[in-house]
Design an enzyme around this catalytic site. Structure first.
Site, PDB file in Angstrom:
ATOM      1  N   TYR A 159       1.177  -1.494  -0.142  1.00 18.70           N
ATOM      2  CA  TYR A 159      -0.359   0.090  -0.052  1.00 18.70           C
ATOM      3  C   TYR A 159       0.824   1.917   0.277  1.00 18.70           C
ATOM      4  CZ  TYR A 159      -4.248   3.230   1.370  1.00 18.70           C
ATOM      5  OH  TYR A 159      -4.448   3.718   1.419  1.00 18.70           O
TER       6      TYR A 159
HETATM    7  N1  NAD Z   1     -10.077   5.622   4.442  1.00 16.69           N
HETATM    8  C1  NAD Z   1      -8.791   6.376   4.893  1.00 16.69           C
HETATM    9  O1  NAD Z   1      -8.571   6.484   5.607  1.00 16.69           O
HETATM   10  C2  NAD Z   1      -7.609   6.680   3.646  1.00 16.69           C
HETATM   11  C3  NAD Z   1      -6.834   7.535   3.464  1.00 16.69           C
HETATM   12  C4  NAD Z   1      -6.133   7.436   2.938  1.00 16.69           C
HETATM   13  C5  NAD Z   1      -5.949   6.701   1.482  1.00 16.69           C
HETATM   14  N2  NAD Z   1      -7.343   6.480   1.390  1.00 16.69           N
HETATM   15  C6  NAD Z   1      -7.385   6.096   0.122  1.00 16.69           C
HETATM   16  O2  NAD Z   1      -8.507   6.653  -0.453  1.00 16.69           O
HETATM   17  C7  NAD Z   1      -9.407   6.127  -1.373  1.00 16.69           C
HETATM   18  C8  NAD Z   1     -10.209   5.728  -1.115  1.00 16.69           C
HETATM   19  O3  NAD Z   1     -10.784   4.858   0.000  1.00 16.69           O
HETATM   20  P1  NAD Z   1     -11.861   4.727   1.329  1.00 16.69           P
HETATM   21  O4  NAD Z   1     -11.526   4.574   2.224  1.00 16.69           O
HETATM   22  O5  NAD Z   1     -13.521   5.448   0.955  1.00 16.69           O
HETATM   23  O6  NAD Z   1     -11.774   3.481   0.780  1.00 16.69           O
HETATM   24  P2  NAD Z   1     -13.411   1.885  -0.219  1.00 16.69           P
HETATM   25  O7  NAD Z   1     -12.872   0.716   0.386  1.00 16.69           O
HETATM   26  O8  NAD Z   1     -14.125   2.495   1.367  1.00 16.69           O
HETATM   27  O9  NAD Z   1     -14.003   3.000  -1.324  1.00 16.69           O
HETATM   28  C9  NAD Z   1     -13.148   2.301  -2.242  1.00 16.69           C
HETATM   29  C10 NAD Z   1     -13.764   2.110  -3.430  1.00 16.69           C
HETATM   30  O10 NAD Z   1     -13.341   2.007  -4.281  1.00 16.69           O
HETATM   31  C11 NAD Z   1     -13.835   0.823  -5.318  1.00 16.69           C
HETATM   32  N3  NAD Z   1     -12.822   0.184  -5.478  1.00 16.69           N
HETATM   33  C12 NAD Z   1     -11.573  -1.268  -5.593  1.00 16.69           C
HETATM   34  N4  NAD Z   1     -10.935  -1.571  -6.116  1.00 16.69           N
HETATM   35  C13 NAD Z   1     -11.542  -1.270  -7.551  1.00 16.69           C
HETATM   36  C14 NAD Z   1     -11.562  -1.245  -8.314  1.00 16.69           C
HETATM   37  N5  NAD Z   1     -10.523  -2.149  -9.036  1.00 16.69           N
HETATM   38  N6  NAD Z   1     -11.652  -0.445  -9.583  1.00 16.69           N
HETATM   39  C15 NAD Z   1     -12.295   0.030  -9.148  1.00 16.69           C
HETATM   40  N7  NAD Z   1     -13.211   0.188  -8.731  1.00 16.69           N
HETATM   41  C16 NAD Z   1     -12.925  -0.236  -7.498  1.00 16.69           C
HETATM   42  C17 NAD Z   1     -14.266   0.339  -4.078  1.00 16.69           C
HETATM   43  O11 NAD Z   1     -15.443  -0.741  -4.753  1.00 16.69           O
HETATM   44  C18 NAD Z   1     -15.120   0.798  -3.910  1.00 16.69           C
HETATM   45  O12 NAD Z   1     -16.328   1.668  -3.612  1.00 16.69           O
HETATM   46  C19 NAD Z   1      -8.449   4.825  -1.964  1.00 16.69           C
HETATM   47  O13 NAD Z   1      -7.705   5.030  -2.339  1.00 16.69           O
HETATM   48  C20 NAD Z   1      -7.960   5.005  -0.360  1.00 16.69           C
HETATM   49  O14 NAD Z   1      -6.427   4.199  -0.742  1.00 16.69           O
HETATM   50  C21 NAD Z   1      -8.457   6.665   2.224  1.00 16.69           C
END
Ligand code: NAD
Length: 252
Positions: A159
């Site tokens: 990651y």
């Molecule tokens: N939530 C956090 O604290 C956090 C922190 C830092 C970064 N992020 C980043 O923010 C982004 C969103 O995170 P989140 O927490 O909302 O995650 P989440 O898992 O709640 O949502 C992610 C979404 O992406 C979709 N997804 C996954 N793989 C996919 C693919 N191959 N093609 C298309 N869609 C796909 C999933 O179905 C889901 O709807 C991610 O890139 C994550 O790494 C999140």
């Protein structure tokens, strides 16, 4: 705060089905933007698009999996057919892969999958929208990276590496289009409470949250409003940058 005054502005949100992507899609629609809700989970994409429609907003939805290149063009064509243009891409598709795994135990297969979603997927998405943006001589691309890409999280080699790669990719790509009206930026959240975070071991969440000086998780709305501004015409003099959303953890 509404950052959009063009009624034809349209934004593609990938990963719109839940979490940060869902919050961004709903916020953008509330600000009057037409939103294409794409996700590998077609059902959640449908739900969000319908929610936007019920609230009076404009939306389309499609199944799009960034690891399946054949799903990208049909989805983007759907947005083009419905809205006539693609002004911005918000890429929230991301996975953590296995966590709490020391580097010597990382499974290369898991590493490859995280790479295909978090980094290669971001490249493919950019490549599919850029030709439209180049024709318009306008575009906004925002890839959601992570604080893990700046600082590295223990037990999250794949990651952290792919998010660091994304930050580097954005710096490079941005320079290619800097004179063509297209900005390409990243966002580095710390911990925002979403289903992704809920699925992590509590020890990992505690580890990440303890590093936040504000001593709290970020709110979805804080992420959504920042995303809306970054992909709006108002954010016009910043490109190649990684915006911080970390409650004071990263001050660079
Ligand atoms: N939530 C956090 O604290 C956090 C922190 C830092 C970064 N992020 C980043 O923010 C982004 C969103 O995170 P989140 O927490 O909302 O995650 P989440 O898992 O709640 O949502 C992610 C979404 O992406 C979709 N997804 C996954 N793989 C996919 C693919 N191959 N093609 C298309 N869609 C796909 C999933 O179905 C889901 O709807 C991610 O890139 C994550 O790494 C999140």
């Amino acid at each position: 705060m509404n950052y959009f005054d063009n009624p034809n502005y349209s934004v593609i949100v990938v990963g719109a089905g839940r979490g940060i992507g869902r919050a961004a899609a709903v916020e953008l629609a509330a600000q009057g933007v037409a939103v294409a809700c794409f996700d590998s989970d077609a059902e959640t994409a449908r739900q969000v698009a319908e929610e936007i429609g019920s609230a009076g907003g404009r939306s389309v939805r499609a199944h799009l999996d960034v690891t399946e290149p054949g799903t990208l063009a049909p989805a983007v064509e759907k947005a083009m057919t419905a809205f006539g243009r693609v002004d911005a891409l918000v890429n929230c598709a991301g996975i953590t892969g296995r966590t709490n795994v020391p580097a010597h135990d990382v499974d290369p297969e898991d590493f490859d999958l995280v790479y295909r979603v978090n980094l290669r997927g971001a490249l493919l998405l950019s490549q599919i929208v850029l030709p439209h943006m180049l024709k318009q001589r306008y575009g906004r691309i925002l890839h959601v990276a992570s604080i893990a890409g700046k600082e590295g999280n223990a037990g999250m080699t794949a990651y952290s590496a792919t998010k660091a790669g994304l930050i580097g990719m954005v710096k490079s790509m941005a320079k290619d289009y800097v004179e063509q009206g297209i900005t390409i930026n990243a966002l580095a959240p710390a911990v925002i409470r979403t289903p992704m975070v809920d699925a992590l071991p509590q020890a990992t969440v505690d580890y990440m949250t303890a590093k936040i000086p504000m001593r709290r998780c970020g709110e979805l709305q804080e992420a959504a409003q920042m995303i809306a501004w970054i992909v709006s015409p108002a954010c016009s003099f910043t490109t190649g940058f990684t915006f911080d959303l970390s409650g004071g953890r990263a001050t660079y």
